[in-house]
Motif scaffolding. Structure first.
Motif, PDB file in Angstrom:
ATOM      1  N   THR A 278       0.856  -1.187   0.000  1.00  0.00           N
ATOM      2  CA  THR A 278       0.000   0.000   0.000  1.00  0.00           C
ATOM      3  C   THR A 278       0.890   1.234   0.000  1.00  0.00           C
ATOM      4  N   MET A 279       0.538   2.200  -0.841  1.00  0.00           N
ATOM      5  CA  MET A 279       1.381   3.381  -1.040  1.00  0.00           C
ATOM      6  C   MET A 279       0.493   4.565  -1.425  1.00  0.00           C
ATOM      7  N   PRO A 280       1.054   5.765  -1.513  1.00  0.00           N
ATOM      8  CA  PRO A 280       0.264   6.894  -2.006  1.00  0.00           C
ATOM      9  C   PRO A 280      -0.167   6.663  -3.456  1.00  0.00           C
ATOM     10  N   ARG A 281      -1.196   7.370  -3.874  1.00  0.00           N
ATOM     11  CA  ARG A 281      -1.651   7.269  -5.260  1.00  0.00           C
ATOM     12  C   ARG A 281      -0.593   7.814  -6.213  1.00  0.00           C
ATOM     13  N   PRO A 282      -0.254   7.065  -7.267  1.00  0.00           N
ATOM     14  CA  PRO A 282       0.645   7.613  -8.280  1.00  0.00           C
ATOM     15  C   PRO A 282       0.004   8.830  -8.952  1.00  0.00           C
ATOM     16  N   ARG A 283       0.825   9.637  -9.606  1.00  0.00           N
ATOM     17  CA  ARG A 283       0.292  10.820 -10.292  1.00  0.00           C
ATOM     18  C   ARG A 283      -0.712  10.411 -11.372  1.00  0.00           C
ATOM     19  N   PRO A 301      -7.300   1.207  -6.655  1.00  0.00           N
ATOM     20  CA  PRO A 301      -7.174   2.632  -6.339  1.00  0.00           C
ATOM     21  C   PRO A 301      -8.102   2.991  -5.181  1.00  0.00           C
ATOM     22  N   MET A 302      -7.579   3.710  -4.210  1.00  0.00           N
ATOM     23  CA  MET A 302      -8.384   4.154  -3.077  1.00  0.00           C
ATOM     24  C   MET A 302      -8.364   5.682  -3.020  1.00  0.00           C
ATOM     25  N   ARG A 303      -9.139   6.242  -2.114  1.00  0.00           N
ATOM     26  CA  ARG A 303      -9.324   7.687  -2.100  1.00  0.00           C
ATOM     27  C   ARG A 303      -7.999   8.425  -1.923  1.00  0.00           C
ATOM     28  N   ASP A 304      -7.171   7.994  -0.970  1.00  0.00           N
ATOM     29  CA  ASP A 304      -5.899   8.662  -0.743  1.00  0.00           C
ATOM     30  C   ASP A 304      -4.730   7.682  -0.702  1.00  0.00           C
ATOM     31  N   TYR A 306      -3.241   3.554  -2.599  1.00  0.00           N
ATOM     32  CA  TYR A 306      -3.194   2.716  -3.795  1.00  0.00           C
ATOM     33  C   TYR A 306      -2.586   1.380  -3.372  1.00  0.00           C
ATOM     34  N   ARG A 307      -3.189   0.269  -3.801  1.00  0.00           N
ATOM     35  CA  ARG A 307      -2.733  -1.038  -3.340  1.00  0.00           C
ATOM     36  C   ARG A 307      -2.435  -1.963  -4.521  1.00  0.00           C
ATOM     37  N   ILE A 308      -1.317  -2.674  -4.414  1.00  0.00           N
ATOM     38  CA  ILE A 308      -0.957  -3.738  -5.351  1.00  0.00           C
ATOM     39  C   ILE A 308      -0.974  -5.038  -4.553  1.00  0.00           C
ATOM     40  N   GLY A 309      -1.707  -6.028  -5.029  1.00  0.00           N
ATOM     41  CA  GLY A 309      -1.814  -7.254  -4.246  1.00  0.00           C
ATOM     42  C   GLY A 309      -1.860  -8.498  -5.099  1.00  0.00           C
ATOM     43  N   SER A 310      -1.906  -9.641  -4.406  1.00  0.00           N
ATOM     44  CA  SER A 310      -2.087 -10.972  -4.969  1.00  0.00           C
ATOM     45  C   SER A 310      -0.889 -11.861  -4.678  1.00  0.00           C
ATOM     46  N   THR A 311      -0.564 -12.770  -5.580  1.00  0.00           N
ATOM     47  CA  THR A 311       0.342 -13.920  -5.463  1.00  0.00           C
ATOM     48  C   THR A 311      -0.252 -14.972  -4.520  1.00  0.00           C
ATOM     49  N   MET A 312       0.237 -16.185  -4.627  1.00  0.00           N
ATOM     50  CA  MET A 312      -0.226 -17.294  -3.791  1.00  0.00           C
ATOM     51  C   MET A 312       0.974 -18.143  -3.403  1.00  0.00           C
ATOM     52  N   GLU A 313       1.146 -18.330  -2.101  1.00  0.00           N
ATOM     53  CA  GLU A 313       2.283 -19.086  -1.595  1.00  0.00           C
ATOM     54  C   GLU A 313       1.784 -20.128  -0.593  1.00  0.00           C
ATOM     55  N   PHE A 314       1.909 -21.404  -0.955  1.00  0.00           N
ATOM     56  CA  PHE A 314       1.554 -22.485  -0.039  1.00  0.00           C
ATOM     57  C   PHE A 314       2.818 -22.847   0.745  1.00  0.00           C
ATOM     58  N   LEU A 337       1.314  -0.564 -16.291  1.00  0.00           N
ATOM     59  CA  LEU A 337       0.924   0.786 -15.888  1.00  0.00           C
ATOM     60  C   LEU A 337       1.996   1.815 -16.194  1.00  0.00           C
ATOM     61  N   GLN A 338       1.540   3.015 -16.569  1.00  0.00           N
ATOM     62  CA  GLN A 338       2.484   4.101 -16.822  1.00  0.00           C
ATOM     63  C   GLN A 338       3.245   4.479 -15.547  1.00  0.00           C
ATOM     64  N   GLU A 339       2.538   4.540 -14.446  1.00  0.00           N
ATOM     65  CA  GLU A 339       3.176   4.816 -13.151  1.00  0.00           C
ATOM     66  C   GLU A 339       2.745   3.726 -12.176  1.00  0.00           C
ATOM     67  N   PRO A 340       3.461   2.625 -12.120  1.00  0.00           N
ATOM     68  CA  PRO A 340       3.008   1.455 -11.355  1.00  0.00           C
ATOM     69  C   PRO A 340       3.116   1.603  -9.848  1.00  0.00           C
ATOM     70  N   THR A 341       4.009   2.491  -9.375  1.00  0.00           N
ATOM     71  CA  THR A 341       4.196   2.613  -7.927  1.00  0.00           C
ATOM     72  C   THR A 341       4.403   4.070  -7.559  1.00  0.00           C
ATOM     73  N   ALA A 342       4.345   4.317  -6.264  1.00  0.00           N
ATOM     74  CA  ALA A 342       4.652   5.638  -5.707  1.00  0.00           C
ATOM     75  C   ALA A 342       5.342   5.423  -4.369  1.00  0.00           C
ATOM     76  N   GLU A 343       6.017   6.418  -3.911  1.00  0.00           N
ATOM     77  CA  GLU A 343       6.740   6.320  -2.644  1.00  0.00           C
ATOM     78  C   GLU A 343       6.253   7.386  -1.669  1.00  0.00           C
ATOM     79  N   PRO A 344       6.366   7.140  -0.371  1.00  0.00           N
ATOM     80  CA  PRO A 344       6.931   5.942   0.260  1.00  0.00           C
ATOM     81  C   PRO A 344       5.879   4.843   0.410  1.00  0.00           C
ATOM     82  N   VAL A 345       6.344   3.607   0.497  1.00  0.00           N
ATOM     83  CA  VAL A 345       5.423   2.502   0.777  1.00  0.00           C
ATOM     84  C   VAL A 345       4.889   2.659   2.191  1.00  0.00           C
TER      85      VAL A 345
END
Length: 414
Positions: A278-283, A301-304, A306-314, A337-345
């Motif tokens: 979870t991080m701030p929204r990219p531009r 995308p959330m109001r203030d 932004y979350r990237i999730g998933s993968t599966m690990e048994f 995505l054009q802007e896949p992440t933002a900082e700080p996490v």
């Protein structure tokens, strides 16, 4: 006055059970070994998605899974170890990978997903919960034409059998719909009936309402055992003392198999570890939640934030953070995505999903005790199925006519 109903487990399933039971006028004690909503119910992607009707066990799933696992950076990982319960689970999963069982499970999953979607709409109209509820649908995005066209078969099945068809967007039409995506992506399928929310705000809102409705919430309260008299549970023993009870609901998620003796039955759940950042929204931030199906990465995308999730690990009940899994989320998002992440996490998170090989949750009575019900095994769809599960448990526990048929979710099917 009778003793209260004790709900063991304060994730989204246990808390929605408490919400509907207190709303029905019942006295409830909700206990959790940690804080309410701080395990798998916290860092998930917040989807309420009737489109997710198909179980993981499907024709061709074994071959595609093995192929995926052989990739260098696979979104699916199985830690090889001596674990008879895991390999038994995998065998039963393989036996379910056929068209007949997939459709059968899909109907059961669809019933509770659709019911939950309706109940979420009613919940946010009725209650003062600001959980950033958005009804923008869900967009499945495909990098290649081959994958895009192959998915057309799945979408046709979803439309014809389950009434969950998508709108297809090819090439430039996709980036018109969602400009945050890079040009050149093959296309996507938009499911307009899906919605999303912010899980932590949902949990804090439900917690407050349960308390306002007279519920008793006990956090950092460790479940020890059930005290029995014949076929009835008369008390729940915890590290904070004995709680007399008239009825018990076990909503213990991925931990449920550890309580098989107390439940009086075996529950075939495996913990499937998922991750999120979870991080701030990219531009340039998406407006619609996205799933990159070829790389098993999800975007919310959330109001203030932004979350990237998933993968599966048994990896069993391994409680460590694997930085390589977090890196897969970043790498997957960067492809699309054009802007896949933002900082700080803001948060690095993992949680154990309660995975059942047939994809159908367990919602119903224990065969061993007359006043104990189980609500567990919702896999990756716990939040999506929570309101329907909570209402159904409330109806079963109080003896009211169920809103949907509970038979497909019975633990006796195992």
């Amino acid at each position: 006055m009778s003793d209260p109903i004790v709900i063991v487990g304060g994730g989204v399933i246990g808390t929605t059970c408490a919400y509907y039971l207190t709303k029905a006028g019942e006295s409830v004690v909700l206990i959790d070994q940690g804080d309410i909503g701080q395990a798998c119910s916290r860092g998930n992607c917040g989807y309420v998605c009737p489109s997710h009707v198909l179980p993981l066990a499907a024709p061709g799933a074994i071959g595609s899974t093995l192929k995926t696992m052989l990739q260098k950076n696979s979104p699916l990982a199985v830690r090889l170890r001596f674990d008879p319960s895991l390999w038994g689970w995998m065998l039963r999963f393989a036996l379910k990978c056929n068209q007949r069982d997939m459709i059968d499970s899909g109907h059961a999953i669809s019933a509770i997903l659709n019911h939950s979607r309706t109940l979420y709409g009613e919940l946010f109209e009725r209650e003062p919960i600001d959980a950033e509820w958005e009804q923008r649908g869900l967009l499945f995005v495909f990098q290649t034409e081959k994958a895009m066209n192959h998915y057309a078969e799945t979408d046709h099945l979803l439309a014809e059998v389950f009434g969950q068809g998508a709108v297809r967007y090819d090439g430039a039409k996709l980036t018109e719909l969602e400009p945050s995506l890079k040009p050149g992506i093959a296309g996507g399928w938009h499911y307009p009936g899906d919605a999303h929310l912010r899980p932590d705000l949902l949990m804090s809102g439900l917690r407050q309402i349960v308390l306002q409705q007279g519920g008793d919430i006990r956090e950092k309260c460790q479940f020890r055992q059930l005290e029995r008299d014949g076929r009835r549970i008369v008390a729940v023993q915890t590290d904070q003392g004995r709680i007399p009870t008239s009825r018990v609901v076990m909503a213990t998620g991925a931990w449920t198999p550890l309580f098989a003796k107390e439940l009086g039955c075996k529950v075939p759940i495996q913990p499937g570890k998922g991750y999120s950042l979870t991080m701030p929204r990219p531009r340039v931030c998406p407006t619609i939640p996205l799933i990159f199906e070829e790389h098993r990465v999800a975007i919310t995308p959330m109001r203030d934030s932004y979350r990237i999730g998933s993968t599966m690990e048994f990896a069993g009940y391994d409680a460590t953070m694997n930085p390589k899994r977090l890196a897969l989320l970043r790498d997957g998002a960067a492809i699309y995505l054009q802007e896949p992440t933002a900082e700080p996490v803001m948060e690095q998170w993992w949680g154990w999903r309660p995975m059942i090989y047939d994809g159908k949750p367990i919602i119903g009575p224990s065969p061993a005790w007359d006043n104990l019900w189980i609500a567990a095994g919702h896999g990756m769809l716990g939040l999506s199925m929570a309101t329907g599960t909570g209402q159904l448990i409330s109806e079963l526990v109080t003896g009211k006519a169920p809103s949907i048929d509970p038979a497909p979710y019975a633990v006796t099917r195992f």
